[in-house]
Design a protein around this motif. Sequence first.
Motif, PDB file in Angstrom:
ATOM      1  N   GLY A  54      20.956  25.723 -27.584  1.00  0.00           N
ATOM      2  CA  GLY A  54      21.374  26.616 -26.511  1.00  0.00           C
ATOM      3  C   GLY A  54      20.296  26.774 -25.456  1.00  0.00           C
ATOM      4  N   ILE A  55      20.754  27.069 -24.240  1.00  0.00           N
ATOM      5  CA  ILE A  55      19.853  27.262 -23.092  1.00  0.00           C
ATOM      6  C   ILE A  55      20.264  28.544 -22.384  1.00  0.00           C
ATOM      7  CG2 ILE A  55      19.267  26.418 -20.778  1.00  0.00           C
ATOM      8  CD1 ILE A  55      19.617  23.570 -21.866  1.00  0.00           C
ATOM      9  N   ARG A  56      19.298  29.373 -22.047  1.00  0.00           N
ATOM     10  CA  ARG A  56      19.576  30.540 -21.205  1.00  0.00           C
ATOM     11  C   ARG A  56      18.363  30.785 -20.326  1.00  0.00           C
ATOM     12  NH1 ARG A  56      20.974  33.857 -24.856  1.00  0.00           N
ATOM     13  NH2 ARG A  56      19.087  35.024 -25.353  1.00  0.00           N
ATOM     14  N   VAL A  57      18.594  31.238 -19.104  1.00  0.00           N
ATOM     15  CA  VAL A  57      17.515  31.787 -18.279  1.00  0.00           C
ATOM     16  C   VAL A  57      17.949  33.192 -17.882  1.00  0.00           C
ATOM     17  CG1 VAL A  57      16.730  29.532 -17.421  1.00  0.00           C
ATOM     18  CG2 VAL A  57      18.418  30.854 -16.105  1.00  0.00           C
ATOM     19  N   GLU A  58      16.993  34.068 -17.714  1.00  0.00           N
ATOM     20  CA  GLU A  58      17.343  35.461 -17.410  1.00  0.00           C
ATOM     21  C   GLU A  58      16.243  36.099 -16.574  1.00  0.00           C
ATOM     22  OE1 GLU A  58      17.339  38.034 -20.831  1.00  0.00           O
ATOM     23  OE2 GLU A  58      18.505  39.586 -19.817  1.00  0.00           O
ATOM     24  N   GLU A  59      16.676  36.751 -15.484  1.00  0.00           N
ATOM     25  CA  GLU A  59      15.755  37.539 -14.662  1.00  0.00           C
ATOM     26  C   GLU A  59      16.400  38.893 -14.363  1.00  0.00           C
ATOM     27  OE1 GLU A  59      13.215  34.400 -12.058  1.00  0.00           O
ATOM     28  OE2 GLU A  59      15.321  34.542 -11.439  1.00  0.00           O
ATOM     29  N   ASP A  60      15.595  39.810 -13.839  1.00  0.00           N
ATOM     30  CA  ASP A  60      16.043  41.180 -13.578  1.00  0.00           C
ATOM     31  C   ASP A  60      15.972  41.484 -12.079  1.00  0.00           C
ATOM     32  OD1 ASP A  60      16.051  41.440 -16.408  1.00  0.00           O
ATOM     33  OD2 ASP A  60      13.913  41.964 -16.353  1.00  0.00           O
ATOM     34  N   PHE A  61      17.014  42.135 -11.560  1.00  0.00           N
ATOM     35  CA  PHE A  61      17.130  42.341 -10.118  1.00  0.00           C
ATOM     36  C   PHE A  61      17.502  43.776  -9.757  1.00  0.00           C
ATOM     37  CE2 PHE A  61      17.970  37.929 -11.043  1.00  0.00           C
ATOM     38  CZ  PHE A  61      17.210  37.269 -10.099  1.00  0.00           C
ATOM     39  N   VAL A  62      16.950  44.229  -8.640  1.00  0.00           N
ATOM     40  CA  VAL A  62      17.411  45.465  -8.008  1.00  0.00           C
ATOM     41  C   VAL A  62      18.436  45.066  -6.955  1.00  0.00           C
ATOM     42  CG1 VAL A  62      16.737  47.555  -6.766  1.00  0.00           C
ATOM     43  CG2 VAL A  62      15.044  46.323  -8.159  1.00  0.00           C
ATOM     44  N   ILE A  63      19.547  45.768  -6.913  1.00  0.00           N
ATOM     45  CA  ILE A  63      20.586  45.461  -5.928  1.00  0.00           C
ATOM     46  C   ILE A  63      20.267  46.159  -4.605  1.00  0.00           C
ATOM     47  CG2 ILE A  63      23.064  45.634  -5.420  1.00  0.00           C
ATOM     48  CD1 ILE A  63      22.248  43.705  -7.744  1.00  0.00           C
ATOM     49  N   ASN A  64      20.316  45.379  -3.524  1.00  0.00           N
ATOM     50  CA  ASN A  64      20.107  45.915  -2.172  1.00  0.00           C
ATOM     51  C   ASN A  64      21.416  45.860  -1.397  1.00  0.00           C
ATOM     52  OD1 ASN A  64      17.396  45.847  -2.889  1.00  0.00           O
ATOM     53  ND2 ASN A  64      17.148  43.776  -2.063  1.00  0.00           N
ATOM     54  N   ALA A  65      21.388  46.463  -0.189  1.00  0.00           N
ATOM     55  CA  ALA A  65      22.585  46.469   0.654  1.00  0.00           C
ATOM     56  C   ALA A  65      23.070  45.045   0.903  1.00  0.00           C
ATOM     57  CB  ALA A  65      22.300  47.170   1.979  1.00  0.00           C
ATOM     58  N   ASP A  66      22.134  44.133   1.156  1.00  0.00           N
ATOM     59  CA  ASP A  66      22.575  42.781   1.519  1.00  0.00           C
ATOM     60  C   ASP A  66      21.980  41.697   0.621  1.00  0.00           C
ATOM     61  OD1 ASP A  66      20.045  43.188   2.292  1.00  0.00           O
ATOM     62  OD2 ASP A  66      20.351  42.809   4.431  1.00  0.00           O
ATOM     63  N   GLY A  67      21.567  42.056  -0.564  1.00  0.00           N
ATOM     64  CA  GLY A  67      21.056  41.032  -1.468  1.00  0.00           C
ATOM     65  C   GLY A  67      20.480  41.664  -2.714  1.00  0.00           C
ATOM     66  N   SER A  68      19.376  41.103  -3.154  1.00  0.00           N
ATOM     67  CA  SER A  68      18.753  41.637  -4.370  1.00  0.00           C
ATOM     68  C   SER A  68      17.266  41.340  -4.334  1.00  0.00           C
ATOM     69  CB  SER A  68      19.380  40.993  -5.608  1.00  0.00           C
ATOM     70  OG  SER A  68      19.069  39.615  -5.650  1.00  0.00           O
ATOM     71  N   THR A  69      16.507  42.074  -5.142  1.00  0.00           N
ATOM     72  CA  THR A  69      15.060  41.867  -5.237  1.00  0.00           C
ATOM     73  C   THR A  69      14.705  41.581  -6.686  1.00  0.00           C
ATOM     74  OG1 THR A  69      14.759  43.481  -3.468  1.00  0.00           O
ATOM     75  CG2 THR A  69      12.803  42.892  -4.744  1.00  0.00           C
ATOM     76  N   LEU A  70      13.968  40.503  -6.872  1.00  0.00           N
ATOM     77  CA  LEU A  70      13.510  40.152  -8.225  1.00  0.00           C
ATOM     78  C   LEU A  70      12.464  41.153  -8.676  1.00  0.00           C
ATOM     79  CD1 LEU A  70      13.433  37.887 -10.502  1.00  0.00           C
ATOM     80  CD2 LEU A  70      11.434  36.993  -9.281  1.00  0.00           C
ATOM     81  N   LEU A  71      12.590  41.639  -9.901  1.00  0.00           N
ATOM     82  CA  LEU A  71      11.574  42.519 -10.471  1.00  0.00           C
ATOM     83  C   LEU A  71      10.521  41.687 -11.189  1.00  0.00           C
ATOM     84  CD1 LEU A  71      13.776  45.409 -11.885  1.00  0.00           C
ATOM     85  CD2 LEU A  71      12.028  45.641 -10.112  1.00  0.00           C
ATOM     86  N   GLY A  72       9.294  42.186 -11.235  1.00  0.00           N
ATOM     87  CA  GLY A  72       8.213  41.533 -11.975  1.00  0.00           C
ATOM     88  C   GLY A  72       7.668  40.335 -11.238  1.00  0.00           C
ATOM     89  N   ASN A  73       6.862  39.571 -11.948  1.00  0.00           N
ATOM     90  CA  ASN A  73       6.308  38.352 -11.367  1.00  0.00           C
ATOM     91  C   ASN A  73       7.226  37.185 -11.645  1.00  0.00           C
ATOM     92  OD1 ASN A  73       3.997  39.693 -10.495  1.00  0.00           O
ATOM     93  ND2 ASN A  73       3.040  39.449 -12.509  1.00  0.00           N
ATOM     94  N   SER A  74       7.314  36.302 -10.670  1.00  0.00           N
ATOM     95  CA  SER A  74       8.115  35.105 -10.847  1.00  0.00           C
ATOM     96  C   SER A  74       7.453  34.223 -11.899  1.00  0.00           C
ATOM     97  CB  SER A  74       8.204  34.387  -9.499  1.00  0.00           C
ATOM     98  OG  SER A  74       8.822  33.149  -9.672  1.00  0.00           O
ATOM     99  N   VAL A  75       8.201  33.840 -12.909  1.00  0.00           N
ATOM    100  CA  VAL A  75       7.701  32.945 -13.958  1.00  0.00           C
ATOM    101  C   VAL A  75       8.499  31.652 -13.874  1.00  0.00           C
ATOM    102  CG1 VAL A  75       7.533  32.601 -16.463  1.00  0.00           C
ATOM    103  CG2 VAL A  75       7.059  34.854 -15.482  1.00  0.00           C
TER     104      VAL A  75
END
Lengths: 460, 460
Positions: B422-443
């Motif tokens: 199996g393969i999965r990738v997962e990141e966490d985001f804050v929802i903005n009015a016109d998009g999203s912001t990645l939380l934490g450092n990009s790995v």
Amino acid sequence: MFDIEIYKARRAKLRATVGSGKILLLGNDEASINFAHNWYPYRQDSTFLYYFGLSIPGLIGVLDCDGDQDYLFGNDYQIDDIVWTGPQPTLRELGEKVGVESTFPLAKVSAQLNAKVHILPPYRGEHTLKLREILSKSVEEVSSMASIPLIKAIAAQRNIKAPEELVEMNKAVTTTSAIHLAVMKAARPGMKEYELVAVARRIAAENNVSLSFPPIATINGQTLHNHYYGNTIEAGDIVLFDCGAESPEFYAGDMTRTFPVSATFDSRQRELYEIVFRAHRAAVDSLHAGVKFIDVHLIAAKTLVSGLKEVGLMKGDAEEAVNAGAHTMFFQCGLGHMMGLDVHDMENLGEQYVGYTPELQKSTVFGLKSLRLGKELEENNVITVEPGIYIIPELIDLNKADGKFKDFINYDKLETYRDFGGIRVEEDFVINADGSTLLGNSVAIAPEEVEKVRSQALKS
Amino acid sequence: MFDIEIYKARRAKLRATVGSGKILLLGNDEASINFAHNWYPYRQDSTFLYYFGLSIPGLIGVLDCDGDQDYLFGNDYQIDDIVWTGPQPTLRELGEKVGVESTFPLAKVSAQLNAKVHILPPYRGEHTLKLREILSKSVEEVSSMASIPLIKAIAAQRNIKAPEELVEMNKAVTTTSAIHLAVMKAARPGMKEYELVAVARRIAAENNVSLSFPPIATINGQTLHNHYYGNTIEAGDIVLFDCGAESPEFYAGDMTRTFPVSATFDSRQRELYEIVFRAHRAAVDSLHAGVKFIDVHLIAAKTLVSGLKEVGLMKGDAEEAVNAGAHTMFFQCGLGHMMGLDVHDMENLGEQYVGYTPELQKSTVFGLKSLRLGKELEENNVITVEPGIYIIPELIDLNKADGKFKDFINYDKLETYRDFGGIRVEEDFVINADGSTLLGNSVAIAPEEVEKVRSQALKS
């Protein structure tokens, strides 16, 4: 897991000792952290492990003393579960691993029981709720219907460690030794206490085992149950580190070391450390089958008092001081406890059954009331020895105000030690006919050994 | 802890929304491992933390909606306790930290309540037993009397993260990022899966925080809830690592990476990884306030199907395949979930209230029934995005035997992938009015980035 015959023999012995009725042993379920399906690391109930060996949630065991038969209850995984969990052994296969042929779904457990059911005291809310449902009794009833014959039979059996258990316990204490040596080497001025805990958690995880209890890693060793890790350790401080790892089969280790953050103890620290170490040696030298542990505790207490007299913190006759309880100004707790599948072995069964006898009841006096083990030691008991000196400002104030122990305590001098902290050393022993055997690897414990480890570590 | 005014404002808002009656919020007690006084690391209830901030066992909060007043119940430590615990703040002092002036002993809580009491669903046995006692109700009653107005009010409030919460969540995901990068660098052929868990536990402990859920570290990524860590990782394997750390204020992080044990993926691994990564990008690109998360889930599902068609594992029209649920042969779960003080935020309140609306009910169909979040996203929701491809042999056999999805699945080719994993990738985001912001450092997440990290690690 051990050999199948071991579990069969353990259960047969328990059935024979209890003699009649049905014994209900609940396995543990998963334990929820902050919502139902977010779980702490799974830990099976120790008594269930002892008799049924399976470290898997959702199981219940029943031993029929009259029918000389054992039953295992659980639910097989469905295909919907298997998508999430992968292929799992069936209940029948699990039963076969531990010599139980009669396996049934959980819903059948009530029907297997009759009026004469032996249960243990519940220690998780889930136990109480499950017993209530299975036995159709009230919460109050299941909380107070534990079977004394069952408790006594289990305590008698688990208190004497079999050879395969001693091998496991040695593994637990060996991992524990590795943790202690690594922590003693890793400590540096400026570190946080929790960085020492991190060393322990890493080594336990690298061995795929859990810690056997929440570690104590503190510059405030006088606080006996201290789980705060937020202080910075500084040159001049002493660190008290009390930590144990489990073995692969879930037996416990439990060791304590106290070491200077600097390369050496200062003179006051060294003086009191020497006293604790001397008490430790005196206690260990007294261990053998046949000695009452309460007497070993009192030997340690007297040795502490003699040393404290030498440094001017106590006065008067050592024996009289201990009889009066004056040593509890410095040594408020017990010298040690039984250890096995639980770090305080079978504490859930009640200390009076594990550490005392009908003839030797646990004291209710401050100090001795915290001694978990008083009775005569037997061959292949496994125990801890852990004397200490703890300077607790609140206790000084309380006793001084009450005028307590004034014939034995030099309060003026003691006031100058208010901020001293605490010292403890702890090792684990198997009791032999004529002595004891240290479990695990020997880790620096004599003051000069500890200072050597610290000096070398700080140079590297 | 946050500023005192934050807790006061949160409670005032909850009282106003619920409108009438008294709200009873249980704090968590210690959780017993194998006997009553051997405890797992303490975790306060998340709702209690949100409104009362205190991470201390033995507390209960009451909000009086009619009287516009809050109460804190607990028991002060006695001198006997302080010998063991060191000096502790009084209940009054604790109340002052979070703006509660009315503090009482625990025994007084029942008297403060009346007929109109709002409670949450219990998720620990201790909650059920405590509610039963406080409210003088039966176990069955307290298990089914959760207040829907209270649940809805809390979900509405906690679903929208305030600035101070976003800062905390970024800390949680930053620690989580550090863990993932360290694990991706540490893995070596011949290691055990649990040695990767050890890296995570060390880093969490070095930051004095807990992991937010039991980590998954496995060469069998197709098993979605896999907490077995005993396999050896070998060259040619892919490791799926799903792990999150908490922030100092107990907010959760949650990330997944899948990486080759060798320096590079093999061609099949790289092909399927590319597909998962493409689905991830497509989903992330679709995030903004106003979009329904179920639609983002379906965008990811369609992207997966398109990719799986390219490699010959699926066939037919991608949209029709997703409508028929054929993607659930590979992607059996949901695309993500709300995250906050709980990794599955407020899962204990019921997913229908946190992730759905009265107009959008959760599906009962295989696949969508595991989507914890379906509703329209709002600004300052925090969510995970975690698409995956999981080849589950048991599911292939089941669906094939049932003749399911035969217009969309190339079963012959799929059989050659049975042991793929199996393969999965997962990141966490804050929802903005016109998009999203990645939380934490990009790995490293793009396949070439992952291979670069692995290549460099294996050279060092």
